[in-house]
Motif scaffolding. Structure first.
Motif, short mmCIF file in Angstrom:
data_model
loop_
_atom_site.label_atom_id
_atom_site.label_comp_id
_atom_site.label_asym_id
_atom_site.label_seq_id
_atom_site.Cartn_x
_atom_site.Cartn_y
_atom_site.Cartn_z
N LEU A 147 -35.92 15.79 -8.97
CA LEU A 147 -36.74 15.95 -8.07
C LEU A 147 -38.18 16.36 -8.56
CD1 LEU A 147 -36.12 16.63 -4.90
CD2 LEU A 147 -36.57 18.85 -5.39
N VAL A 148 -38.25 17.18 -9.62
CA VAL A 148 -39.56 17.51 -10.61
C VAL A 148 -39.82 16.34 -11.14
CG1 VAL A 148 -40.72 19.14 -12.03
CG2 VAL A 148 -38.98 19.93 -10.46
N ARG A 149 -38.98 15.46 -11.85
CA ARG A 149 -39.75 14.49 -12.38
C ARG A 149 -40.21 13.40 -11.63
NH1 ARG A 149 -34.17 14.44 -15.15
NH2 ARG A 149 -34.51 15.22 -17.36
N ASN A 150 -39.69 13.14 -10.30
CA ASN A 150 -40.18 12.07 -9.41
C ASN A 150 -41.53 12.70 -8.84
OD1 ASN A 150 -38.42 10.04 -9.03
ND2 ASN A 150 -37.02 11.31 -7.90
N MET A 151 -41.89 14.10 -8.90
CA MET A 151 -42.91 14.64 -8.36
C MET A 151 -44.19 14.20 -9.46
SD MET A 151 -42.78 18.26 -7.37
CE MET A 151 -41.89 18.88 -5.66
N PHE A 152 -43.78 14.41 -10.71
CA PHE A 152 -44.54 13.79 -11.95
C PHE A 152 -44.26 12.38 -12.14
CE2 PHE A 152 -44.59 18.33 -11.51
CZ PHE A 152 -45.72 18.80 -11.44
N THR A 153 -45.07 11.47 -11.62
CA THR A 153 -44.52 10.19 -11.74
C THR A 153 -45.12 9.64 -12.96
OG1 THR A 153 -44.43 7.84 -10.91
CG2 THR A 153 -46.15 9.33 -9.99
N ASP A 154 -44.49 8.61 -13.80
CA ASP A 154 -45.34 8.18 -14.84
C ASP A 154 -45.63 6.71 -14.76
OD1 ASP A 154 -42.76 6.85 -14.77
OD2 ASP A 154 -42.16 7.14 -16.79
N ASN A 155 -45.35 6.33 -13.56
CA ASN A 155 -46.08 5.16 -13.22
C ASN A 155 -46.26 4.76 -11.65
OD1 ASN A 155 -46.41 2.03 -12.77
ND2 ASN A 155 -44.88 1.37 -14.39
N ILE A 156 -47.42 4.79 -11.45
CA ILE A 156 -47.98 4.94 -9.96
C ILE A 156 -47.42 3.83 -9.11
CG2 ILE A 156 -50.15 4.22 -9.85
CD1 ILE A 156 -48.69 7.17 -7.73
N ILE A 157 -47.37 2.43 -9.75
CA ILE A 157 -46.97 1.35 -9.01
C ILE A 157 -45.62 1.05 -9.00
CG2 ILE A 157 -47.31 -1.46 -9.35
CD1 ILE A 157 -49.96 0.07 -9.05
N GLN A 158 -44.76 1.57 -9.83
CA GLN A 158 -43.37 1.63 -9.95
C GLN A 158 -42.97 2.74 -8.49
OE1 GLN A 158 -41.31 3.13 -13.12
NE2 GLN A 158 -40.13 1.39 -13.34
N SER A 159 -43.69 3.51 -8.46
CA SER A 159 -43.22 4.63 -7.52
C SER A 159 -43.34 4.30 -6.01
CB SER A 159 -44.16 5.87 -7.62
OG SER A 159 -44.01 6.76 -8.96
N THR A 160 -44.12 2.83 -5.80
CA THR A 160 -44.17 2.34 -4.35
C THR A 160 -42.83 1.94 -4.24
OG1 THR A 160 -45.14 0.39 -5.25
CG2 THR A 160 -46.52 2.03 -4.41
N MET A 161 -42.00 1.38 -5.30
CA MET A 161 -40.64 0.80 -4.91
C MET A 161 -39.35 1.65 -5.55
SD MET A 161 -41.87 -3.04 -5.87
CE MET A 161 -43.15 -2.52 -6.81
N PHE A 162 -39.72 2.34 -6.57
CA PHE A 162 -38.57 2.93 -7.18
C PHE A 162 -38.42 4.43 -7.34
CE2 PHE A 162 -38.63 -1.59 -8.73
CZ PHE A 162 -37.39 -1.98 -8.44
N GLN A 163 -37.37 5.22 -7.50
CA GLN A 163 -37.64 6.55 -7.97
C GLN A 163 -36.66 6.82 -9.09
OE1 GLN A 163 -35.25 8.94 -4.48
NE2 GLN A 163 -36.35 7.66 -3.40
N TYR A 164 -36.60 7.71 -9.81
CA TYR A 164 -36.09 8.15 -11.14
C TYR A 164 -34.86 8.86 -10.56
CZ TYR A 164 -35.02 9.85 -15.74
OH TYR A 164 -34.28 10.11 -16.60
N ARG A 165 -33.76 8.56 -11.27
CA ARG A 165 -32.59 8.97 -11.03
C ARG A 165 -31.70 9.28 -12.30
NH1 ARG A 165 -27.65 7.85 -6.79
NH2 ARG A 165 -26.11 8.67 -8.38
N THR A 166 -31.22 10.30 -12.59
CA THR A 166 -30.35 10.57 -13.70
C THR A 166 -28.74 10.15 -13.34
OG1 THR A 166 -31.39 12.44 -14.29
CG2 THR A 166 -29.35 12.29 -15.41
N GLU A 167 -28.14 9.08 -14.16
CA GLU A 167 -26.97 8.60 -13.99
C GLU A 167 -25.97 9.20 -15.07
OE1 GLU A 167 -27.07 4.13 -13.90
OE2 GLU A 167 -27.68 4.23 -11.90
N ILE A 168 -24.98 9.39 -14.71
CA ILE A 168 -24.01 10.29 -15.60
C ILE A 168 -22.66 9.20 -15.89
CG2 ILE A 168 -22.48 12.29 -15.64
CD1 ILE A 168 -24.37 13.99 -14.36
N PHE A 169 -22.29 9.28 -17.19
CA PHE A 169 -21.03 8.20 -17.25
C PHE A 169 -19.88 9.26 -17.80
CE2 PHE A 169 -25.08 6.12 -17.87
CZ PHE A 169 -24.89 5.03 -17.00
N GLU A 170 -18.75 9.11 -17.33
CA GLU A 170 -17.63 10.11 -17.62
C GLU A 170 -16.83 8.88 -18.59
OE1 GLU A 170 -14.98 10.47 -14.33
OE2 GLU A 170 -13.42 11.98 -16.04
N ASN A 171 -16.50 9.31 -19.88
CA ASN A 171 -15.75 8.60 -20.79
C ASN A 171 -14.26 8.89 -20.52
OD1 ASN A 171 -14.61 7.37 -22.90
ND2 ASN A 171 -15.98 8.10 -24.26
N THR A 172 -13.56 7.94 -19.73
CA THR A 172 -12.16 8.13 -19.28
C THR A 172 -11.03 7.98 -20.61
OG1 THR A 172 -12.61 6.07 -18.42
CG2 THR A 172 -12.37 7.79 -16.90
#
Ligand code: ASP
Length: 478
Positions: A147-172
């Motif tokens: 939420l906070v990362r998205n507030m402080f965007t690092d690329n304003i053009i990208q922000s018009t189309m995408f949002q940042y999200r952490t993905e987690i991988f479980e090692n099964t």
């Protein structure tokens, strides 16, 4: 004599309210046609439903297309047109309103769900939903930090189309399985505009333009004109809303599962959320509005009904935003207030969503027979508030951020599938309340800021007057 006068009154009423009447009629006719088709013919395929929703889909696409340019130009021009102290006054009044209403919605939701206890003894089957499985692999700190990362965007053009999200991988492959904290993670971009980042950027850009004074005038004019152009397009699209909303609702009703079976299992939960939304919208908000303006808000409901019907039909505060701004302009609300309070409110102020998040989390805890302490309730209030701020203004976004609230109660994120059957319908109602609270908040902030804005206008006019006087004096001498 009285007949022509009555006729002209009627004509005037129709001229002013025809669109509202058409849109509300669109909701009812859409619902009615949906029910008739659903009950008279066999099950409809996904493709057939897609055909029915097509006109509604076009309407939604047109509205969505306006969101990014309207949001950026409105906030930037509103803030750029004010000095720093005035914009911080409007901003702080709005933020106090957002917080006050969101927290009271959460408290109301918690009071209702702990008194009614809709989950006690309820037997509900979980629905397997793939998207929920995906959402389940998220930790609360990640959601908050994203939420906070998205507030402080690092690329304003990208922000018009995408949002940042952490993905987690479980090692099964490892046995015994690693605890969640040790799972691997990486940052990814998810489709959908990063509205929080755009809002933050526009606030900063507007403040800078305001401080640049004459040097920034060109940019200020550009954003003001862009915002006006978007509003003109909105005033054209508005005329399609009765049809669009009607088709969207008809398609949704044909698509839904049997109401009777859903109501049987989730009826109490549904009623608790609905009661909460009703009490919040017509009680709490009315009291807050009255305390701020000394008027009851009910007279505005009819005037806002076209916006509310669109919110119900689309299930999206963001898509409704252009119409909300247009409607408040028609009500004579200062555009400098509207253009700040509505875009920010549509992004972070979601009272209906906050209330629903709190009710749903504790309802699921009741279904799962989990005892919750007072401490847990406090934690639910905080996470439900954060979850509503983080939810995007799109259909059923609250269901995704709910994962964070469930985590607080120690529940499996997959348990959101317990409430999924009625979620689309509750989403419509909570979106309507979200939009209504933003609109009433704007009227309230406008009322509180009226004197300050008049002072700003007077101060802005003074240099011109002096200039004109000077010029006149010069002319006379010559
Ligand atoms: N659909 C809601 C809105 O746009 C968000 C949610 O509660 O899912 O306001």
């Amino acid at each position: 004599m009285s007949r022509p006068r009555n006729e002209s009154k009627f004509r005037l009423f129709m001229q002013e309210n025809s669109l509202t009447l058409f849109t509300v009629t669109g909701v009812f006719i859409g619902g009615l046609i949906g029910f008739i088709i659903k009950n008279s013919t066999g099950p409809w395929t996904k493709r057939e439903i897609m055909y029915i929703s097509f006109p509604g889909e076009l309407f939604l696409r047109m509205l969505k297309c306006l969101i990014v340019p309207l949001l950026v130009s409105s906030i930037t021009s509103a803030i750029g047109g004010l000095d720093l102290s005035m914009s911080s006054k409007i901003a702080s009044r709005s933020i106090i309103y957002y917080l006050l209403t969101t927290i009271s919605a959460v408290i109301l939701g918690i009071c209702l769900v702990t008194t009614i206890k809709p989950g006690q003894g309820a037997k509900i089957e979980a629905t397997h939903i793939e998207s929920v499985d995906k959402a389940s692999k998220v930790l609360t700190p990640d959601t908050l930090m994203d939420l906070v990362r998205n507030m402080f965007t690092d690329n304003i053009i990208q922000s018009t189309m995408f949002q940042y999200r952490t993905e987690i991988f479980e090692n099964t492959t490892i046995s015994p399985p690693l605890p969640m904290e040790e799972w691997d993670f990486k940052g990814a971009q998810r489709e959908g505009s990063n509205v929080l980042g755009l809002v933050m950027f526009s606030v900063i850009l507007g403040t800078t333009i305001g401080r640049m004074r004459e040097k920034g005038q060109l940019l200020q004019d550009f954003f003001t004109t862009l915002s006006e152009a978007m509003m003109t397009i909105t005033s054209w699209i508005i005329w399609i809303s009765p049809l669009g909303v009607g088709f969207l609702i008809a398609a949704k009703i044909i698509e839904m599962d049997s109401i009777a079976s859903t109501v049987q299992s989730l009826g109490w939960y549904f009623m608790t959320v609905m009661l909460g939304l009703f009490l919040h919208g017509f009680g709490t908000i009315a009291v807050i509005f009255f305390l701020g303006t000394r008027h009851l808000p009910y007279r505005y409901f009819a005037k806002l009904s076209q916006v509310l019907a669109t919110a119900f039909g689309t299930g999206s505060s963001s898509a409704t935003m252009p119409l909300t701004i247009k409607c408040l302009d028609n009500l004579g609300i200062d555009p400098r207030v509207t253009r700040f309070v509505i875009p920010v409110g549509a992004t972070i102020n979601m009272d209906g969503t906050a209330l629903y998040e709190a009710v749903a989390a504790l309802f699921i805890a009741q279904v799962r027979n989990i005892n919750y302490s007072f401490g847990t309730i406090v934690a639910v209030s905080i996470t439900a508030t954060a979850a509503s701020i983080g939810a995007a203004g799109i259909p059923q976004a609250g269901l995704v951020t709910m994962v964070m609230v469930l985590d607080t109660v120690g529940l499996e994120p997959k348990d959101v599938s317990l409430i999924i059957a009625v979620d689309w319908l509750l989403d419509r109602f909570r979106t309507t309340i979200n939009v209504m609270c933003d609109a009433l908040g704007t009227i309230l902030v406008n009322h509180l800021s009226k004197k300050d804005l008049q002072k700003v206008d007077r101060l802005n006019a003074e240099p011109h007057e002096l200039l004109e006087l000077g010029a006149n004096g010069h002319d006379t001498k010559e």
